[in-house]
Design an enzyme around this catalytic site. Structure first.
Site, PDB file in Angstrom:
ATOM      1  N   ASP A  10      19.345 -51.609 -10.624  1.00  0.00           N
ATOM      2  CA  ASP A  10      19.497 -50.504  -9.672  1.00  0.00           C
ATOM      3  C   ASP A  10      18.225 -49.663  -9.779  1.00  0.00           C
ATOM      4  O   ASP A  10      17.433 -49.836 -10.714  1.00  0.00           O
ATOM      5  CB  ASP A  10      20.739 -49.664 -10.049  1.00  0.00           C
ATOM      6  CG  ASP A  10      20.924 -48.455  -9.137  1.00  0.00           C
ATOM      7  OD1 ASP A  10      20.786 -48.605  -7.908  1.00  0.00           O
ATOM      8  OD2 ASP A  10      21.193 -47.354  -9.641  1.00  0.00           O
ATOM      9  N   SER A  11      18.072 -48.720  -8.857  1.00  0.00           N
ATOM     10  CA  SER A  11      16.938 -47.796  -8.941  1.00  0.00           C
ATOM     11  C   SER A  11      17.048 -46.893 -10.170  1.00  0.00           C
ATOM     12  O   SER A  11      16.042 -46.368 -10.633  1.00  0.00           O
ATOM     13  CB  SER A  11      16.899 -46.924  -7.692  1.00  0.00           C
ATOM     14  OG  SER A  11      18.065 -46.131  -7.641  1.00  0.00           O
ATOM     15  N   CYS A  74      22.761 -52.066  -6.276  1.00  0.00           N
ATOM     16  CA  CYS A  74      22.206 -50.961  -5.498  1.00  0.00           C
ATOM     17  C   CYS A  74      22.383 -51.322  -4.033  1.00  0.00           C
ATOM     18  O   CYS A  74      21.951 -52.393  -3.601  1.00  0.00           O
ATOM     19  CB  CYS A  74      20.724 -50.835  -5.846  1.00  0.00           C
ATOM     20  SG  CYS A  74      19.818 -49.681  -4.815  1.00  0.00           S
ATOM     21  N   GLU A 157      21.588 -38.316 -11.031  1.00  0.00           N
ATOM     22  CA  GLU A 157      20.465 -38.584 -11.948  1.00  0.00           C
ATOM     23  C   GLU A 157      20.185 -37.379 -12.851  1.00  0.00           C
ATOM     24  O   GLU A 157      19.504 -37.508 -13.857  1.00  0.00           O
ATOM     25  CB  GLU A 157      19.213 -38.981 -11.155  1.00  0.00           C
ATOM     26  CG  GLU A 157      19.354 -40.290 -10.378  1.00  0.00           C
ATOM     27  CD  GLU A 157      19.004 -41.552 -11.184  1.00  0.00           C
ATOM     28  OE1 GLU A 157      18.111 -41.495 -12.033  1.00  0.00           O
ATOM     29  OE2 GLU A 157      19.646 -42.601 -10.928  1.00  0.00           O
ATOM     30  N   CYS A 189      27.094 -46.474  -2.118  1.00  0.00           N
ATOM     31  CA  CYS A 189      25.952 -46.240  -3.018  1.00  0.00           C
ATOM     32  C   CYS A 189      26.543 -46.273  -4.411  1.00  0.00           C
ATOM     33  O   CYS A 189      27.578 -45.641  -4.670  1.00  0.00           O
ATOM     34  CB  CYS A 189      25.312 -44.875  -2.741  1.00  0.00           C
ATOM     35  SG  CYS A 189      24.066 -44.411  -3.975  1.00  0.00           S
ATOM     36  N   HIS A 191      25.682 -44.967  -7.051  1.00  0.00           N
ATOM     37  CA  HIS A 191      25.695 -43.687  -7.768  1.00  0.00           C
ATOM     38  C   HIS A 191      26.974 -42.880  -7.466  1.00  0.00           C
ATOM     39  O   HIS A 191      27.394 -42.056  -8.274  1.00  0.00           O
ATOM     40  CB  HIS A 191      24.500 -42.813  -7.354  1.00  0.00           C
ATOM     41  CG  HIS A 191      23.199 -43.183  -8.007  1.00  0.00           C
ATOM     42  ND1 HIS A 191      22.513 -44.329  -7.698  1.00  0.00           N
ATOM     43  CD2 HIS A 191      22.452 -42.539  -8.939  1.00  0.00           C
ATOM     44  CE1 HIS A 191      21.393 -44.371  -8.410  1.00  0.00           C
ATOM     45  NE2 HIS A 191      21.330 -43.303  -9.167  1.00  0.00           N
TER      46      HIS A 191
HETATM   47  N1  DGL Z   1      22.221 -46.614  -6.276  1.00  0.00           N
HETATM   48  C1  DGL Z   1      21.448 -46.835  -5.102  1.00  0.00           C
HETATM   49  C2  DGL Z   1      22.334 -47.376  -3.993  1.00  0.00           C
HETATM   50  O1  DGL Z   1      23.394 -47.892  -4.257  1.00  0.00           O
HETATM   51  C3  DGL Z   1      20.628 -45.745  -4.499  1.00  0.00           C
HETATM   52  C4  DGL Z   1      19.849 -44.816  -5.282  1.00  0.00           C
HETATM   53  C5  DGL Z   1      18.514 -44.404  -4.762  1.00  0.00           C
HETATM   54  O2  DGL Z   1      18.368 -43.760  -3.714  1.00  0.00           O
HETATM   55  O3  DGL Z   1      17.592 -44.737  -5.478  1.00  0.00           O
HETATM   56  O4  DGL Z   1      21.966 -47.314  -2.839  1.00  0.00           O
END
Ligand code: DGL
Length: 290
Positions: A10-11, A74, A157, A189, A191
């Site tokens: 993931d990012s 992600c 984050e 997402c 997150h």
């Molecule tokens: N966790 C990432 C997703 O599911 C996004 C996070 C980011 O913007 O870096 O899209």
């Protein structure tokens, strides 16, 4: 190959929501998680750039860890790069979009559904296309409201999951899905599951939250057990034998978790442990300059 680890990326910290579910669902598997925190966030970046990052990470996990499968944990990277990865790497690739959409369409009663995600994910049209396709497959019709939620990822984050500020932002960003009276909201997402309490408070207890992360973890468990995979590209079921995927044979094995970060490893260890509810003992540094 059975004993090879599963690579997850993931990012940043979002994909830990999938890793957490996999620790429970496939406890015997070794997991290698890469959080690309040095280049986070992906959401506002051009899809072409995210595509390059995804390929670089997948190659890295295959070369350094000989992973048997890549989980693109992600949504932004899945929207940008799933097809490219499926066509260019030698192991099975699982994204997070299909499983969430399937679950959302199974859950809805009223047919009014919503998807929230990053700007990159929502503007890519990946969810809109997948919902159309799933509607056709299932012979149902839904009314879809898609909503980009810039800012949510940054709160996660920072480890700020329940503050007044995130609540206020959620009230503003969720307005379109509330006004369209959705009965099911897909967290598109990885997150966002960490914000579930805040999101549920804002949207109300009558709306079912579906997590793309959790649904994908169930899909991965089933794939490891059944050895079949739904191919994004061909839309057909094919055997994973051709890509040599299988689960570890001994059910008593306890898998390990290895963590890597391209950013601050101390922050990764501390915030990652808090989000996971599991102690991360060490985090390996990844440098893309090497
Ligand atoms: N966790 C990432 C997703 O599911 C996004 C996070 C980011 O913007 O870096 O899209």
């Amino acid at each position: 190959m059975d004993d090879a680890p599963i690579g997850i990326f993931d990012s940043g910290f979002g994909g830990l929501s999938i890793l957490r579910a996999l620790v429970d669902l496939v406890p015997g598997e070794d997991l290698v998680y890469l959080g690309d925190t040095g280049r986070y966030p992906y959401g506002p970046r051009p899809l072409e750039e995210v595509r390059g990052f995804a390929l670089e990470i997948a190659d890295y996990l295959i070369e350094r860890f000989s992973v048997k499968m890549i989980v693109v944990a992600c949504n932004t990277a899945s929207a940008a790069a799933l097809e490219l990865l499926e066509n260019s790497i030698p192991v099975p690739v699982i994204g997070v979009i299909d499983a969430g959409v399937r679950a959302m369409l199974q859950v809805t009663r009223s047919g009014r559904v919503g998807v929230i995600g990053t700007v990159g994910t929502v503007s890519s049209g990946a969810y809109q296309r997948q919902v159309l396709k799933a509607q056709n497959d299932l012979g149902t019709e839904v009314s879809l409201t898609c909503c980009a939620c810039p800012g949510f990822v940054e709160f996660v984050e920072r480890g700020e999951l329940h503050s007044e500020q995130v609540h206020i932002l959620a009230e503003r960003l969720l307005k379109p899905v509330i006004e369209n009276r959705v009965d099911t909201l897909l967290l598109g997402c990885t997150h966002y599951p960490f914000l579930a309490r805040t999101l549920q408070d804002v949207i109300g207890s009558g709306v079912v939250l579906v997590s793309s992360a959790e649904e994908s973890a169930f899909e991965i468990r089933d794939l490891l057990l059944d050895k079949t995979i739904h191919s994004h590209k061909t839309e057909a079921l094919f055997s994973l034998e051709s890509k040599s995927l299988s689960t570890r044979p001994d059910p008593n094995l306890v898998g390990t978790q290895t963590y890597l970060s391209s950013g601050n490893t101390v922050k990764f260890k501390n915030l990652g442990s808090q989000l996971l509810g599991l102690e991360i003992e060490s985090v390996l540094q990844v440098s893309w300059d090497l």
